[in-house]
Design an enzyme around this catalytic site. Structure first.
Site, PDB file in Angstrom:
ATOM      1  N   ASP A 336       3.380   9.614  -0.489  1.00 54.94           N
ATOM      2  CA  ASP A 336       3.940   8.279  -0.271  1.00 54.94           C
ATOM      3  C   ASP A 336       5.380   8.459   0.148  1.00 54.94           C
ATOM      4  O   ASP A 336       5.977   9.503  -0.115  1.00 54.94           O
ATOM      5  CB  ASP A 336       3.967   7.494  -1.588  1.00 54.94           C
ATOM      6  CG  ASP A 336       2.593   7.006  -1.973  1.00 54.94           C
ATOM      7  OD1 ASP A 336       1.713   7.046  -1.121  1.00 54.94           O
ATOM      8  OD2 ASP A 336       2.429   6.597  -3.136  1.00 54.94           O
ATOM      9  N   ASP A 641       0.051   5.422  -6.371  1.00 52.46           N
ATOM     10  CA  ASP A 641       0.575   4.716  -7.535  1.00 52.46           C
ATOM     11  C   ASP A 641      -0.223   3.476  -7.911  1.00 52.46           C
ATOM     12  O   ASP A 641      -0.334   3.133  -9.068  1.00 52.46           O
ATOM     13  CB  ASP A 641       2.061   4.365  -7.323  1.00 52.46           C
ATOM     14  CG  ASP A 641       2.334   3.784  -5.949  1.00 52.46           C
ATOM     15  OD1 ASP A 641       1.369   3.365  -5.281  1.00 52.46           O
ATOM     16  OD2 ASP A 641       3.505   3.742  -5.542  1.00 52.46           O
ATOM     17  N   ASP A 645      -5.327   2.971  -5.220  1.00 50.35           N
ATOM     18  CA  ASP A 645      -5.208   4.365  -4.788  1.00 50.35           C
ATOM     19  C   ASP A 645      -6.167   5.275  -5.556  1.00 50.35           C
ATOM     20  O   ASP A 645      -6.369   6.429  -5.191  1.00 50.35           O
ATOM     21  CB  ASP A 645      -3.779   4.889  -5.030  1.00 50.35           C
ATOM     22  CG  ASP A 645      -2.797   4.317  -4.024  1.00 50.35           C
ATOM     23  OD1 ASP A 645      -3.249   3.869  -2.962  1.00 50.35           O
ATOM     24  OD2 ASP A 645      -1.586   4.317  -4.312  1.00 50.35           O
TER      25      ASP A 645
HETATM   26  P1  ATP Z   1       4.829   3.774   0.158  1.00 51.71           P
HETATM   27  O1  ATP Z   1       3.372   3.590   0.426  1.00 51.71           O
HETATM   28  O2  ATP Z   1       5.441   4.864   0.907  1.00 51.71           O
HETATM   29  O3  ATP Z   1       5.204   3.759  -1.277  1.00 51.71           O
HETATM   30  P2  ATP Z   1       5.622   1.067   0.510  1.00 51.71           P
HETATM   31  O4  ATP Z   1       6.128   0.861  -0.848  1.00 51.71           O
HETATM   32  O5  ATP Z   1       6.426   0.531   1.630  1.00 51.71           O
HETATM   33  O6  ATP Z   1       5.482   2.535   0.886  1.00 51.71           O
HETATM   34  P3  ATP Z   1       3.583  -0.812  -0.016  1.00 51.71           P
HETATM   35  O7  ATP Z   1       3.974  -0.951  -1.407  1.00 51.71           O
HETATM   36  O8  ATP Z   1       2.151  -0.815   0.392  1.00 51.71           O
HETATM   37  O9  ATP Z   1       4.165   0.482   0.600  1.00 51.71           O
HETATM   38  O10 ATP Z   1       4.345  -1.953   0.793  1.00 51.71           O
HETATM   39  C1  ATP Z   1       4.007  -2.252   2.117  1.00 51.71           C
HETATM   40  C2  ATP Z   1       4.923  -3.311   2.640  1.00 51.71           C
HETATM   41  O11 ATP Z   1       4.739  -4.510   1.906  1.00 51.71           O
HETATM   42  C3  ATP Z   1       6.392  -2.964   2.480  1.00 51.71           C
HETATM   43  O12 ATP Z   1       6.868  -2.278   3.587  1.00 51.71           O
HETATM   44  C4  ATP Z   1       7.028  -4.339   2.387  1.00 51.71           C
HETATM   45  O13 ATP Z   1       7.227  -4.864   3.674  1.00 51.71           O
HETATM   46  C5  ATP Z   1       5.963  -5.158   1.688  1.00 51.71           C
HETATM   47  N1  ATP Z   1       6.222  -5.239   0.253  1.00 51.71           N
HETATM   48  C6  ATP Z   1       6.296  -4.246  -0.637  1.00 51.71           C
HETATM   49  N2  ATP Z   1       6.514  -4.693  -1.873  1.00 51.71           N
HETATM   50  C7  ATP Z   1       6.608  -6.028  -1.790  1.00 51.71           C
HETATM   51  C8  ATP Z   1       6.813  -7.084  -2.730  1.00 51.71           C
HETATM   52  N3  ATP Z   1       6.985  -6.852  -4.028  1.00 51.71           N
HETATM   53  N4  ATP Z   1       6.843  -8.344  -2.258  1.00 51.71           N
HETATM   54  C9  ATP Z   1       6.649  -8.582  -0.961  1.00 51.71           C
HETATM   55  N5  ATP Z   1       6.457  -7.656  -0.035  1.00 51.71           N
HETATM   56  C10 ATP Z   1       6.419  -6.380  -0.421  1.00 51.71           C
END
Ligand code: ATP
Length: 907
Positions: A336, A641, A645
């Site tokens: 990630d 996480d 997943d």
């Molecule tokens: P990784 O997979 O590398 O941990 P990530 O945290 O960006 O990356 P996700 O958690 O799937 O992956 O988030 C995807 C997208 O969703 C983010 O890029 C963001 O734009 C949006 N996002 C993440 N968390 C939130 C939240 N709490 N509220 C609203 N949008 C969110």
């Protein structure tokens, strides 16, 4: 362990009571208990945990050590020697039996302690409200009346009565056997409802599949439903892996063969050669004990336990032991981005509205900092656009900020913490002004739809929906955009996409925020309230710097032949910018979740090899990626996480869950949990995995040739009709003293400098390879030649047989020590100063063996038992010199073999 404060409705089951009555019954409030009250209840109710399975009694564990073929052979031999009235031999054999049992007992205890320590490190956490504050607590600290918040992937930590639920679904298989998630809500159900139908109840041990909720703790520990059913955690983990099982089987098989050979030799000696039975019998016993690798399984267990402990020290907690072996052969790490490759220390740096861009200053999560537009400081409270941003940032948010001394900390998602800090900067009074809005409903963030929405009401009769999320997801819901001073305008998609690309190309994580006013009587939020109905406020650009140690770890992977792939939910341009910063190799190609979705398996299988960055992926894509990589025979480590997943983590060869930011579901599916969520710790675990495998190989490569060499000495002497160059009692001694020290020392070997310069080990590489068989043959032959050579040298000089035997025995021990120094370096050479310097453990073992040898060679009482003669200094030095020649010969042979292999490989 039921109601601490009985009330009028006592007797009505909790699922049939409204939430308020449930709170009242437990003397609780929606803001949670006070710390003092929680402490009082804890002393009343005890810790919220189930008792572990009882530990095996030490006496039993000690007795278990005698249940082993070698011990049977030895005890049988003791009986025979006693019958023959060879009391010294009987004594020595019994001493060997006892010491063996003690060593086994201690070793097993150490391995178990290592496992127990690991179990304690994995103590689950729960999000609890105490004194009105959200805080993460050890599950054991929960008491009846506590308010617990649950989110997707959480394991319910105690029995709860829901007081709030948003799209909550629970997987209750642990309790009811039903694998389809069931809907949960706060409305009471009939008093007679079955367990599976009690929708307002969450039961300890079940898993949150989706949605969020809050509940009051109604039962803890043994009083919970699961506690009443199972009573205790019956899972007793033992230190076992496929490799160990394979070695166990091998050792048992070898023992059987050795015993057969021993019986055949006994028959041959007695019937064909007609040797005196008593001497022959002792020789055969000595041979069996020397040849049977009795200590091997125990030493291998220790090697693994040492590895588990070292990994834990480096923040990688091994949940499933076979992972230690797999980690060593990992050839691809899929990681990630957020929090693993980056620090997850978020900060808002830019806000983009439809006609302007703001720069946001400030440090960390402190809700204070300058806001500028085109280089000029802005009075934020007077700027209506900023006010819109602030309201969305503060309300569509589950995190809270706390100040400890001068620094501010986030409780919750760091990105939401950064948004809270932004709101504080804009209000110039922290988040307080937004508290007059109360949340009525919410659609929680989900990686599948990538946004979060909330519905809020204030006291003046306003109601508003706020949405934040990935820009594509939010833009798709918007019809208009907020235009300062000009009301709302139609959405200018081209402008926004250009701005998204600009921010993302700088490595910023981009969020879009939007709003919608709704009539005040609206109290429920549905996705249909959002679609095409929102007004875009603008974009929020956040930075999340790469972890400096991740950059070094990525380089280490490259040298070690391990590919690193970034799999992120973030935007492609952001992912590429971060990938470039951390030094990923192939940054020109990015595959997005949408592209991946429509690819055939064959095309994907090709693409996964050429691509290192996967953006805007969802958890289902991770599973396809793992499978595609595995189709190339690669050993895949995958991080995760979220609750979704779990399938990919299970499928990966080494599933790695985040200890801090990860859900319980992910942790339970993973083989390894990272205590610090750090990519560098994955690489450290791989390094340690390789070290453990090397050490296992070293233990085997030292033990088998040594025992074969010792045994062959007896066999050759018997066949050739010669007197034994080492007496049986001496062989028993040598075997005992060296196996317990020198053999064990290798379990503690540190990582060799060359370990991470090798390509990953092929997945199915056999441990007992052709090279090892050759090494066994070579070393046994050299042992034979040297031992007989020294023996005959002494005889030819006219020394007594006892003196010749003492010289031969001591030379053998010296060879074993030099062999140990040779084996320590499988990736480099043993003929360097660094290699000669060894480690404290190695030298402690060498010293112990040397003192023991000096004792039996020179102390008269021991000489009488072992039939030894004091050696001259010259002969002692000769033996050491022979050892040096032996080491050099082995080293020359190894280097020639390696060179030959390299030239053959290059041809
Ligand atoms: P990784 O997979 O590398 O941990 P990530 O945290 O960006 O990356 P996700 O958690 O799937 O992956 O988030 C995807 C997208 O969703 C983010 O890029 C963001 O734009 C949006 N996002 C993440 N968390 C939130 C939240 N709490 N509220 C609203 N949008 C969110």
């Amino acid at each position: 362990m039921q109601s601490p404060e009985p009330s009028a409705d006592h007797g009505v089951p909790l699922h049939a009571l409204p939430p308020e009555a449930a709170l009242e019954r437990f003397g609780a409030s929606a803001a949670g208990l006070s710390e003092a009250e929680a402490a009082r209840r804890r002393s009343l109710h005890g810790a919220n945990r189930l008792p572990g399975a009882p530990k095996q009694k030490p006496v039993l564990r000690f007795l278990k050590q005698f249940n082993n073929v070698l011990i049977y052979v030895l005890i049988g031999s003791a009986v025979v020697t006693a019958a023959l009235q060879h009391w010294v031999d009987t004594g020595v054999i019994l001493a060997v039996v006892l010491i063996n049992a003690v060593i086994g007992f201690v070793q097993e205890g150490r391995a178990e302690d290592a496992m127990a320590a690991i179990r304690d490190m994995l103590a689950p956490q729960a999000m609890v409200l105490r004194d009105g504050q959200r805080q993460s607590l050890d599950v054991a600290a929960l008491v009846p009346g506590d308010i617990v918040c649950v989110e997707p992937g959480a394991r319910v930590p105690a029995d709860l009565r829901l007081i709030e639920a948003h799209a909550l679904r629970l997987q209750e298989a642990a309790l009811t056997g039903e694998s389809v998630p069931v809907e949960k809500g706060i409305a009471p159900v009939g008093a007679g409802s079955a367990l599976g139908d009690r929708s307002p109840m969450l039961y300890s041990g079940t898993l949150v599949a989706a949605g969020t909720g809050r509940g009051v703790v109604v039962a803890t520990g043994l009083s919970t439903q699961i506690g009443q059913i199972s009573g205790m955690l019956s899972r007793v983990e033992t230190v076992r892996t496929p490799l160990l099982n394979q070695m166990d089987r091998f050792a048992r098989w070898l023992t059987a063969v050795i015993l057969l050979v021993a019986v055949a030799l006994l028959a041959y000696g007695a019937l064909v050669r007609q040797l005196p039975f008593a001497d022959l019998f002792m020789a055969i016993v000595g041979l069996s004990v020397a040849a049977i690798p009795e200590g091997l399984p125990a030493v291998l267990t220790i090697t693994l336990a040492v590895g588990v402990r070292t990994m834990a020290r480096r923040n990688a907690i091994v949940r499933q032991l076979p992972a230690i072996e797999t980690l060593g052969s990992v050839s691809v790490i899929c990681s990630d981005k957020t929090g693993t490759l980056t620090l997850n220390a978020m900060k808002v740096v830019n806000l983009v509205a439809c006609d302007r861009v703001y720069d946001i200053g400030g440090d960390g999560y402190a809700p204070e900092g300058a806001i500028r537009r085109e280089g000029i400081d802005i009075r934020a409270p007077e700027d209506p656009v900023l006010q819109d941003f602030a309201l969305a940032a503060a309300l569509c948010n589950d995190a809270s900020l706390h100040q400890h001394g001068p620094t501010w900390h986030v409780e919750g998602d760091p990105m939401e913490g950064a948004l809270m800090a932004l709101a504080g900067k804009i209000s110039e009074e922290g988040p307080a002004p937004y508290r007059r809005w109360g949340r009525t409903d919410a659609i929680p963030f989900d990686a599948a739809h990538r946004y979060m929405a909330t519905l809020h009401h204030d006291h003046e009769g306003h109601a508003a929906i706020h949405v934040k999320g990935a820009p594509e997801a939010v833009l798709a819901l918007c019809r208009t955009q907020g235009a300062p001073g000009a009301g709302d305008q139609p959405l200018d998609s081209a402008y926004w996409h250009e701005m998204i690309e600009t921010l993302a190309a700088e490595g910023q994580r981009v969020l879009a925020v939007a709003r919608r006013e709704v009539p005040p009587d609206r109290t429920v939020l549905n996705t249909s309230d959002l679609e095409g109905e929102l007004t875009l406020i603008g974009l929020v650009g956040l930075i999340d710097p790469p972890r400096p140690e991740a950059i070094a770890a990525v380089t280490e992977c490259r040298i070690a032949g391990i590919r690193v792939k970034m799999i992120t939910g973030d935007h492609a341009a952001t992912a590429r910018a971060i990938a470039r910063q951390i030094g990923l190799q192939n940054v020109d190609r990015v595959l997005t979740g949408a592209e991946l979705q429509v690819m055939e398996d064959a095309a994907l299988s090709r693409a996964v090899i050429e691509t290192d960055i996967f953006a805007r992926t969802s958890p289902a894509h991770k599973l396809r990626l793992v499978t595609a990589l595995q189709s190339h025979g690669l050993t895949v480590a995958m991080t995760g996480d979220g609750v979704n997943d779990a399938p990919a983590l299970k499928r990966a060869d080494a599933g790695i869950a985040m200890g801090q930011g990860g859900s319980e579901a992910a942790k339970e599916a993973a083989a390894v949990v990272l205590a610090d969520d750090n990519f560098a710790s994955i690489v450290a675990a791989v390094r340690e995995g390789r070290t453990v495998y090397d050490n296992i190989k070293k233990v085997i490569s030292w033990t088998l040739p040594t025992s074969t060499g010792e045994a062959m000495t007896v066999v050759v002497a018997l066949f050739a009709g010669m007197s034994l160059p080492i007496t049986p009692v001496q062989i028993l001694w040598v075997n005992l003293i060296t196996a317990g020290t020198l053999g064990l020392a290798l379990a503690f070997e540190p990582t060799e400098p060359g370990t991470m310069r090798q390509p990953p080990r092929p997945r199915r590489e056999p441990l007992l390879s052709g090279t090892l068989v050759w090494h066994i043959a070579l070393v046994s032959m050299l042992f034979l030649a040297v031992v007989f050579g020294m023996y005959f040298l002494a005889i030819a000089r006219g020394d007594s047989i006892a003196y010749a035997q003492t010289l031969a025995m001591n030379t053998m021990v010296i060879l074993e020590i030099f062999h140990l120094f040779f084996i320590r370096n499988i990736h480099g050479t043993s003929l360097t100063l660094r290699a000669a310097r060894g480690t404290p453990i190695i030298w402690a073992c060498v010293l112990t063996v040397t003192l023991a040898q000096v004792a039996i060679t020179y102390i008269p009482a021991l000489r009488a038992i072992f039939g030894t003669e004091p050696l001259s200094l010259g002969d002692g030095m000769l033996a050491v010199a022979v050892g040096v020649v032996f080491l050099v010969a082995l080293e020359v042979e190894k280097q020639m073999r390696l060179r030959w292999r390299r030239t053959r490989g290059g041809a």
